[in-house]
Design a protein around this motif. Sequence first.
Motif, PDB file in Angstrom:
ATOM      1  N   TYR A  52      13.901  -2.720  74.529  1.00  0.00           N
ATOM      2  CA  TYR A  52      12.535  -3.089  74.899  1.00  0.00           C
ATOM      3  C   TYR A  52      11.663  -3.360  73.676  1.00  0.00           C
ATOM      4  CZ  TYR A  52      12.968  -2.176  79.893  1.00  0.00           C
ATOM      5  OH  TYR A  52      13.306  -2.255  81.216  1.00  0.00           O
ATOM      6  N   LEU A  53      11.871  -2.566  72.630  1.00  0.00           N
ATOM      7  CA  LEU A  53      10.960  -2.664  71.482  1.00  0.00           C
ATOM      8  C   LEU A  53      11.084  -3.993  70.736  1.00  0.00           C
ATOM      9  CD1 LEU A  53       8.872  -1.464  69.551  1.00  0.00           C
ATOM     10  CD2 LEU A  53      10.771  -0.438  68.271  1.00  0.00           C
ATOM     11  N   ILE A  54      12.308  -4.430  70.466  1.00  0.00           N
ATOM     12  CA  ILE A  54      12.462  -5.611  69.606  1.00  0.00           C
ATOM     13  C   ILE A  54      11.805  -6.859  70.223  1.00  0.00           C
ATOM     14  CG2 ILE A  54      14.170  -7.138  68.515  1.00  0.00           C
ATOM     15  CD1 ILE A  54      13.629  -4.360  67.112  1.00  0.00           C
ATOM     16  N   PRO A  55      11.985  -7.125  71.522  1.00  0.00           N
ATOM     17  CA  PRO A  55      11.248  -8.268  72.101  1.00  0.00           C
ATOM     18  C   PRO A  55       9.733  -8.074  72.056  1.00  0.00           C
ATOM     19  CG  PRO A  55      13.118  -7.690  73.483  1.00  0.00           C
ATOM     20  CD  PRO A  55      12.984  -6.579  72.472  1.00  0.00           C
ATOM     21  N   GLN A  56       9.275  -6.830  72.202  1.00  0.00           N
ATOM     22  CA  GLN A  56       7.824  -6.600  72.143  1.00  0.00           C
ATOM     23  C   GLN A  56       7.295  -6.871  70.734  1.00  0.00           C
ATOM     24  OE1 GLN A  56       5.733  -5.958  74.864  1.00  0.00           O
ATOM     25  NE2 GLN A  56       4.341  -6.645  73.241  1.00  0.00           N
ATOM     26  N   LEU A  57       8.095  -6.563  69.713  1.00  0.00           N
ATOM     27  CA  LEU A  57       7.664  -6.862  68.335  1.00  0.00           C
ATOM     28  C   LEU A  57       7.648  -8.371  68.095  1.00  0.00           C
ATOM     29  CD1 LEU A  57       9.419  -4.033  66.258  1.00  0.00           C
ATOM     30  CD2 LEU A  57       7.126  -4.072  67.286  1.00  0.00           C
ATOM     31  N   TYR A  58       8.588  -9.065  68.713  1.00  0.00           N
ATOM     32  CA  TYR A  58       8.604 -10.536  68.616  1.00  0.00           C
ATOM     33  C   TYR A  58       7.313 -11.097  69.231  1.00  0.00           C
ATOM     34  CZ  TYR A  58       9.851 -15.338  69.897  1.00  0.00           C
ATOM     35  OH  TYR A  58       9.838 -16.701  70.077  1.00  0.00           O
TER      36      TYR A  58
END
Length: 213
Positions: free
Chosen positions: A165-171
């Motif tokens: 979940y985190l990596i797409p949110q950082l994108y």
Amino acid sequence: MELYTYYRSTSSYRVRIALALKGLDARAVPVNLIAAEGGEHRQAAYLALNPQGRVPALRTDEGQLLIQSPAIIEYLEERYPQVPLLARDLVLRARERGVAALIGCDIHPLHNVSVLNRLRQAGQDEAAVAQWIDHWVSTGLAAVEQLIGEEGYCFGATPGLADVYLIPQLYAAARFGVGLQAYPRLRRVAALAAQHPAFIAAHPLHQVDTPAA
Ligand SMILES: N[C@@H](CCC(=O)N[C@@H](CS)C(=O)NCC(=O)O)C(=O)O
């Protein structure tokens, strides 16, 4: 399997990461959310598959159509338990799910394109919309920064559900110009993921529908 996806959709990106971490193949079926006619997700052919008109959707090997990234990721976790995304420890599992829910329920929906368009229709100008995005993304990420561990991925040496979940949110944060200077733990996880083959394969830059530069 087939994944109905849009290259820069954060929810689709989550599912792509989960598939890649588990070493699973799914044929990408691109659904263009910004097509000139108002988006392929709003057309009858796609609405017949997913009445909500959003991506992602997954067609299983048995031909079932599943919607909503949390449900799809849980399905993958249960159907393909190899390379688990959740820890064995019950409390740790709940913590991983907590970060996933924080991002999936309390950050992402507030900057989804249809929500932003409602704000514009209600008379908010672009500066107000940008402030809205910055507020929800920054406060949400500030909480995630405190919730995750001090080394490795979010909760350990290997990536799991919270990282999915985190990596797409950082994108998405980067697209919206929300800086990560205040979040060293998030930057650490991002740096690890940037070197990991599954996260690289799932990245919006490397999809069949990624526009040529
Ligand atoms: N809770 C859903 C959210 C799905 C969602 O909002 N997808 C976005 C792209 S990330 C979408 O299809 N937006 C199109 C629209 O809002 O019209 C999930 O996690 O699958």
